[in-house]
Design a protein around this motif. Structure first.
Motif, mmCIF file in Angstrom:
data_model
loop_
_atom_site.group_PDB
_atom_site.id
_atom_site.type_symbol
_atom_site.label_atom_id
_atom_site.label_comp_id
_atom_site.label_asym_id
_atom_site.label_seq_id
_atom_site.Cartn_x
_atom_site.Cartn_y
_atom_site.Cartn_z
ATOM 1 N N ASP A 38 1.655 0.893 -72.778
ATOM 2 C CA ASP A 38 1.423 1.372 -71.415
ATOM 3 C C ASP A 38 2.418 2.416 -70.933
ATOM 4 O O ASP A 38 2.230 2.989 -69.860
ATOM 5 C CB ASP A 38 1.462 0.192 -70.432
ATOM 6 C CG ASP A 38 0.326 -0.791 -70.633
ATOM 7 O OD1 ASP A 38 -0.734 -0.373 -71.140
ATOM 8 O OD2 ASP A 38 0.496 -1.980 -70.286
ATOM 9 N N SER A 39 3.486 2.669 -71.696
ATOM 10 C CA SER A 39 4.520 3.572 -71.193
ATOM 11 C C SER A 39 5.194 4.325 -72.328
ATOM 12 O O SER A 39 5.136 3.920 -73.501
ATOM 13 C CB SER A 39 5.583 2.773 -70.429
ATOM 14 O OG SER A 39 6.340 1.960 -71.323
ATOM 15 N N ASN A 42 0.123 7.109 -67.585
ATOM 16 C CA ASN A 42 1.341 7.542 -68.275
ATOM 17 C C ASN A 42 1.056 8.301 -69.565
ATOM 18 O O ASN A 42 1.959 8.501 -70.389
ATOM 19 C CB ASN A 42 2.202 6.315 -68.607
ATOM 20 C CG ASN A 42 2.716 5.601 -67.368
ATOM 21 O OD1 ASN A 42 3.022 6.246 -66.367
ATOM 22 N ND2 ASN A 42 2.794 4.285 -67.429
#
Length: 258
Positions: A99-100, A159
């Motif tokens: 996710d990042s 992101n």
């Protein structure tokens, strides 16, 4: 001798479309049948299939040398888990739920030996080095490792540019089911909003010079993603193919009853 050339990584780096399939039936016979079917690559699944390290090693052995390139998906991107799978001989890992950029950076480090990364050096014990017979494995392995990260949430979508900017991330793979569920469309991968998000991720990944991929049984969506530049696309799942074939066979057989 150097680390084996990662033919899958070489192909997607050249921009060649690679068609693959999911392998989740665990058994070596099923994996070998899939490997002989003609797919460019096969994903041996440790996230949702009941695989462990030993069963994945067994499947790697039967897939290698039969035309299809193996990819392994661990249950998560833990550093210790990545080390075990790489030592077991996997060269391409698909990591779920990234996710990042911070997650992606940690994964990229785990995939590489120092000083570029933090992968533990124990090649003499490893299947990856042919049990120590590849004398130059440690000094040549980094360039053959291929890291694919799954974008399957609204956070990953938000992101995406930062994730794509991480050195060592070779490709981004869209997970339509989880992405759709996180967007509020569980079981509705064909919802317009989900489709738009999928195509946006593919487009931006390709524009960033990274390989883009997806698993979809929707041939139209697969064609659209390939047209946008996706280079690793899975179009089949062994469990579904087998279960559908058995249902069809049962239907045909039962129809013979008087």
């Amino acid at each position: 001798m150097a680390a084996p050339v990662n033919a899958f990584k070489a192909a997607i780096t050249r921009g060649e479309v690679q068609i693959g399939a999911w392998v989740g039936l665990v058994g070596v016979d099923a994996a070998e049948v899939s490997a002989r079917a003609g797919f460019d690559w096969l994903l041996i699944d440790g996230e949702h299939a009941p695989n462990d390290l030993q069963s994945i090693i067994a499947q790697l052995r039967v897939v290698e040398g039969r035309g299809s390139q193996p990819i392994v998906r661990p249950v998560s991107g833990e550093t210790w888990m990545i080390k075990q799978y790489l030592d077991a001989g996997a060269q391409t890992l698909l990591i779920p739920m990234v996710d990042s950029a911070e997650q992606a950076e940690a994964l990229a480090a785990a995939m590489r030996y120092p000083p570029q990364g933090i992968r533990g050096v124990g090649a003499a014990l490893a299947r990856a080095s042919h049990y120590g017979s590849l004398a130059d494995y440690v000094t040549t392995a980094n360039e053959q490792m291929c890291l694919l990260v799954q974008a399957e949430s609204r956070a990953a979508h938000a992101n995406l540019d930062a994730i794509l900017g991480v050195e060592g991330v070779d490709g981004v793979f869209v997970g339509p089911a989880d992405l759709g569920a996180d967007m509020g469309f569980a079981g509705q991968d064909d919802a317009p909003q989900v489709r738009a998000a999928i195509l946006d991720i593919i487009t931006r990944t390709v524009a960033a010079g990274k390989a883009a991929g997806i698993l979809t049984l929707d041939a139209d969506l697969a064609r659209e993603c390939i047209a946008l530049g996706a280079t690793f696309v899975a179009t089949a799942i062994d469990t579904l193919s087998f279960s559908q074939a058995m249902r069809d066979a049962a239907t045909a057989g039962l129809a013979l009853k008087p």
